[in-house]
Design a protein around this motif. Structure first.
Motif, short mmCIF file in Angstrom:
data_model
loop_
_atom_site.label_atom_id
_atom_site.label_comp_id
_atom_site.label_asym_id
_atom_site.label_seq_id
_atom_site.Cartn_x
_atom_site.Cartn_y
_atom_site.Cartn_z
N CYS A 10 28.04 51.72 -22.43
CA CYS A 10 28.71 51.31 -21.12
C CYS A 10 27.56 50.25 -20.45
O CYS A 10 27.83 49.09 -20.00
N VAL A 28 29.31 47.50 -18.42
CA VAL A 28 30.53 48.30 -17.56
C VAL A 28 29.70 49.69 -17.14
O VAL A 28 30.21 50.85 -17.64
N ARG A 72 28.56 53.24 -16.03
CA ARG A 72 29.06 54.44 -15.37
C ARG A 72 27.73 55.33 -14.68
O ARG A 72 26.58 55.09 -15.16
N THR A 97 33.34 46.36 -7.82
CA THR A 97 34.49 45.77 -8.56
C THR A 97 35.26 47.06 -8.72
O THR A 97 36.37 47.24 -8.51
N ARG A 98 34.76 47.99 -9.33
CA ARG A 98 35.46 49.24 -9.99
C ARG A 98 35.96 50.08 -8.62
O ARG A 98 37.16 50.54 -8.57
N TYR A 99 34.94 50.11 -7.72
CA TYR A 99 35.33 51.30 -6.70
C TYR A 99 36.49 50.52 -5.82
O TYR A 99 37.29 51.02 -5.36
N ASN A 146 39.77 50.97 -7.21
CA ASN A 146 40.21 52.26 -7.13
C ASN A 146 40.74 52.68 -5.79
O ASN A 146 41.54 53.59 -5.43
N GLN A 166 36.74 42.79 -1.72
CA GLN A 166 35.87 42.99 -2.91
C GLN A 166 34.80 41.81 -2.78
O GLN A 166 33.49 42.14 -3.00
#
Length: 197
Positions: free
Chosen positions: A45, A50, A52, A94-96, A99, A107
């Motif tokens: 990742c 990306v 985690r 970006t991911r948060y 979600n 963002q």
């Protein structure tokens, strides 16, 4: 594990390649297999940009965070995985934000705010997850798309208190952090929208 994390096939392939290298090098002997698998996914990742968190892997594998951390250090050295970039708050925001169902303006504002905070050392010493959570909290209120700290803490995996304490530091430095560039991202952006800590 990759399916549960909803990551692209390229990451799954990279994780499998890391695991093959571990087996062929005999690095797996006497080690926790679940920790090795989780660490291979973690390395893949990071390599693919990306990232985690250890907490996310712990939740999926039930391997203690400490074991994954130890295995990460061990395999990173043994496999020569030095090209894995360190995690930054930008990678997580970006991911948060997705979600949290925030619009792109929130963002973008959060990412710009995070960069300004890094330049000014406002949140020096805080983890990337804490910085991301606090910046999203501030940005969401700034652009009139407020999200509660409790909701953000659930998505980010940090406590509500951590987000609020980091937000206090951002709020204290708001006059210098919130440049015209950040305020121009969204027409609804206003300092009056920010809640007092």
């Amino acid at each position: 594990m990759c399916l549960a994390m909803d990551v692209p096939r390229s990451i799954e392939s990279a994780a499998c390649e890391y695991y093959r290298r571990v087996e062929s090098g005999g690095l797996h002997r006497g080690k926790n297999q679940d920790a090795i698998t989780a660490t291979c996914v973690f390395l893949a990742c990071r390599q693919q940009a990306v990232p985690r968190t250890f907490k996310e892997l712990c939740a999926l594998t039930r391997v203690p965070r400490k074991d994954i951390g130890r295995m990460f250090k061990y395999l990173k050295d043994k496999l020569g995985a030095a090209d894995t970039a360190a995690m930054s708050p930008d990678d997580l925001m970006t991911r948060y934000c997705a979600n949290l169902s925030l619009l792109e303006t929130a963002q973008e504002c959060a990412i710009l705010l995070g960069r300004m905070a890094r330049e000014r050392d406002t949140l020096a010493g805080k983890s990337p997850v804490s910085v991301a959570g606090a910046c999203i909290y501030m940005a969401s209120h700034l652009v009139a798309q407020p999200r509660d700290a409790r909701v953000i803490s659930h998505v980010a995996g940090v406590s509500e208190v951590t987000i609020k304490n980091s937000y206090k530091l951002l709020y204290a430095d708001r006059a210098l952090l919130l440049s015209s560039q950040i305020l121009s991202v969204d027409p609804a952006a206003s300092l009056a929208n920010l809640p007092a800590p």
